[in-house]
Design an enzyme around this catalytic site. Structure first.
Site, PDB file in Angstrom:
ATOM      1  N   ASP A  52       0.832  -1.205   0.000  1.00 46.15           N
ATOM      2  CA  ASP A  52       0.000   0.000   0.000  1.00 46.15           C
ATOM      3  C   ASP A  52       0.868   1.257   0.000  1.00 46.15           C
ATOM      4  O   ASP A  52       0.351   2.370  -0.083  1.00 46.15           O
ATOM      5  CB  ASP A  52      -1.007   0.003   1.155  1.00 46.15           C
ATOM      6  CG  ASP A  52      -0.380  -0.156   2.527  1.00 46.15           C
ATOM      7  OD1 ASP A  52       0.861  -0.233   2.615  1.00 46.15           O
ATOM      8  OD2 ASP A  52      -1.140  -0.212   3.514  1.00 46.15           O
ATOM      9  N   SER A  53       2.193   1.066  -0.003  1.00 46.50           N
ATOM     10  CA  SER A  53       3.112   2.170  -0.259  1.00 46.50           C
ATOM     11  C   SER A  53       2.897   2.757  -1.650  1.00 46.50           C
ATOM     12  O   SER A  53       3.432   3.832  -1.954  1.00 46.50           O
ATOM     13  CB  SER A  53       4.564   1.703  -0.106  1.00 46.50           C
ATOM     14  OG  SER A  53       4.790   0.507  -0.836  1.00 46.50           O
ATOM     15  N   ASP A  91      -0.793  -6.049   0.091  1.00 48.35           N
ATOM     16  CA  ASP A  91      -1.206  -5.372   1.322  1.00 48.35           C
ATOM     17  C   ASP A  91      -2.716  -5.146   1.319  1.00 48.35           C
ATOM     18  O   ASP A  91      -3.277  -4.675   0.322  1.00 48.35           O
ATOM     19  CB  ASP A  91      -0.532  -4.007   1.431  1.00 48.35           C
ATOM     20  CG  ASP A  91       0.779  -4.046   2.174  1.00 48.35           C
ATOM     21  OD1 ASP A  91       0.989  -4.991   2.960  1.00 48.35           O
ATOM     22  OD2 ASP A  91       1.605  -3.141   1.982  1.00 48.35           O
ATOM     23  N   LYS A 121      -1.293  -9.416   3.092  1.00 48.34           N
ATOM     24  CA  LYS A 121      -0.551  -8.974   4.278  1.00 48.34           C
ATOM     25  C   LYS A 121      -1.428  -8.078   5.132  1.00 48.34           C
ATOM     26  O   LYS A 121      -2.039  -7.138   4.620  1.00 48.34           O
ATOM     27  CB  LYS A 121       0.740  -8.244   3.905  1.00 48.34           C
ATOM     28  CG  LYS A 121       1.548  -7.787   5.137  1.00 48.34           C
ATOM     29  CD  LYS A 121       2.959  -7.405   4.779  1.00 48.34           C
ATOM     30  CE  LYS A 121       3.053  -6.070   4.120  1.00 48.34           C
ATOM     31  NZ  LYS A 121       2.624  -4.933   4.999  1.00 48.34           N
ATOM     32  N   GLU A 123      -1.556  -5.845   8.871  1.00 48.76           N
ATOM     33  CA  GLU A 123      -0.695  -5.208   9.866  1.00 48.76           C
ATOM     34  C   GLU A 123      -1.215  -5.405  11.285  1.00 48.76           C
ATOM     35  O   GLU A 123      -2.416  -5.348  11.532  1.00 48.76           O
ATOM     36  CB  GLU A 123      -0.593  -3.704   9.589  1.00 48.76           C
ATOM     37  CG  GLU A 123       0.149  -3.350   8.315  1.00 48.76           C
ATOM     38  CD  GLU A 123       0.333  -1.854   8.162  1.00 48.76           C
ATOM     39  OE1 GLU A 123       0.017  -1.095   9.111  1.00 48.76           O
ATOM     40  OE2 GLU A 123       0.793  -1.422   7.089  1.00 48.76           O
ATOM     41  N   GLU A 191       9.360  -4.451  10.706  1.00 49.19           N
ATOM     42  CA  GLU A 191       9.774  -3.154  10.197  1.00 49.19           C
ATOM     43  C   GLU A 191      10.244  -2.239  11.329  1.00 49.19           C
ATOM     44  O   GLU A 191       9.570  -2.102  12.351  1.00 49.19           O
ATOM     45  CB  GLU A 191       8.630  -2.480   9.438  1.00 49.19           C
ATOM     46  CG  GLU A 191       9.012  -1.144   8.823  1.00 49.19           C
ATOM     47  CD  GLU A 191       7.993  -0.594   7.845  1.00 49.19           C
ATOM     48  OE1 GLU A 191       8.222   0.508   7.302  1.00 49.19           O
ATOM     49  OE2 GLU A 191       6.963  -1.260   7.619  1.00 49.19           O
TER      50      GLU A 191
END
Length: 273
Positions: A52-53, A91, A121, A123, A191
């Protein structure tokens, strides 16, 4: 890994785990479209992450929070067109999995069915996220976890900063990693963690850990493609090693094109019909 027909076989989650078990470091990079997906796939990476970057890099957002499910499906589908061998993970955007396990399942299912992903993915390791992980895994969708600095929680965490610097924070990260593994996650991104903390997490779980700013002890490493290529040259965190300076090349090439056009040198006879 070959099929015996001259073609390279698709990576599987079993391959991913077995490489970790053999002590081979796993290589993951991001991609958001078919062109870069093909190029990184042909470079031999183990997995491609449609992060999602994409919101920061391609849409110009200040964070990943505005990224929508539709955007991720679109970029997943585009990247899948270029990725033929490596695993493709995607993401899940903010609030597409935290609200309820049912919504998480439906949204993750869309990414798999419409985006062509091999896994998703998620978070964090809150109770709501763990419930989502269990529901999604139970439905046959592979889940990669993400601990440490979690960009979707940037406002709560006070910015992109190293996490778990004290004993209590380190213990929580290790405990959360175990909970994610117990919930069925096949891997965990770590991270912005102290290297010793990431090493403790890697020792505490059987599944692969993929580091970004988390030291060398992780089972593998991931970098954002535009960062390692030097395209996103305004981003300079300590953990980033640039392997090219393509932003300079782009500026130089476009300037040269402009000079040729303005000077009447392009197109010339060799480039005209």
């Amino acid at each position: 890994m070959s099929t015996g027909t001259g073609e390279t076989a698709r990576m599987t989650l079993r391959d991913f785990q077995e490489r970790k078990d053999r002590g081979e470091k796993l290589v993951v990079v991001t991609a958001y479209d078919s062109l870069f997906g093909r190029l990184v796939d042909e470079s031999g990476v183990d997995a491609v992450l449609v992060g999602d970057s994409v919101g920061n890099l391609l849409a110009g957002y200040d964070s990943t929070l505005p990224v929508t499910l539709e955007q991720m499906v679109y970029h997943a589908r585009a990247t899948r067109a270029g990725v033929k061998r490596a695993l493709l993970f995607v993401d899940m955007p903010f609030l597409t999995y935290q609200v309820s396990p049912q919504r998480a399942l439906l949204n993750c299912g869309r990414v798999m069915a419409e985006g062509g992903a091999d896994g998703v993915k998620l978070e964090g390791a809150s109770d709501s996220v763990l419930a989502a992980v269990r529901a999604v895994v139970d439905a046959g969708i592979p889940v990669m976890g993400h601990l440490g600095f979690t960009p979707q929680s940037v406002n709560t965490l006070g910015g992109a900063r190293v996490q778990a610097r004290d004993a209590a924070g380190a213990k929580k990260i290790v405990d959360d990693a175990k909970r994610l593994e117990d919930a069925g996650a096949f891997s965990i991104v770590l991270e912005l963690l102290p290297a010793k903390v990431a090493a403790r997490v890697t020792e505490a779980v059987r599944i692969p850990t993929i580091g970004i700013g988390a030291g060398a002890a992780c089972s593998g490493q991931v970098l954002v493609l535009h960062d390692l290529l030097g395209l996103n040259d305004g981003f300079n965190p300590k953990f980033l090693k640039r392997y090219a300076t393509l932003a300079d090349d782009v500026r130089s090439a476009v300037r040269a094109f402009g000079e040729d056009v303005r000077g009447g040198r392009y197109p010339d006879d060799d480039h005209s019909f």
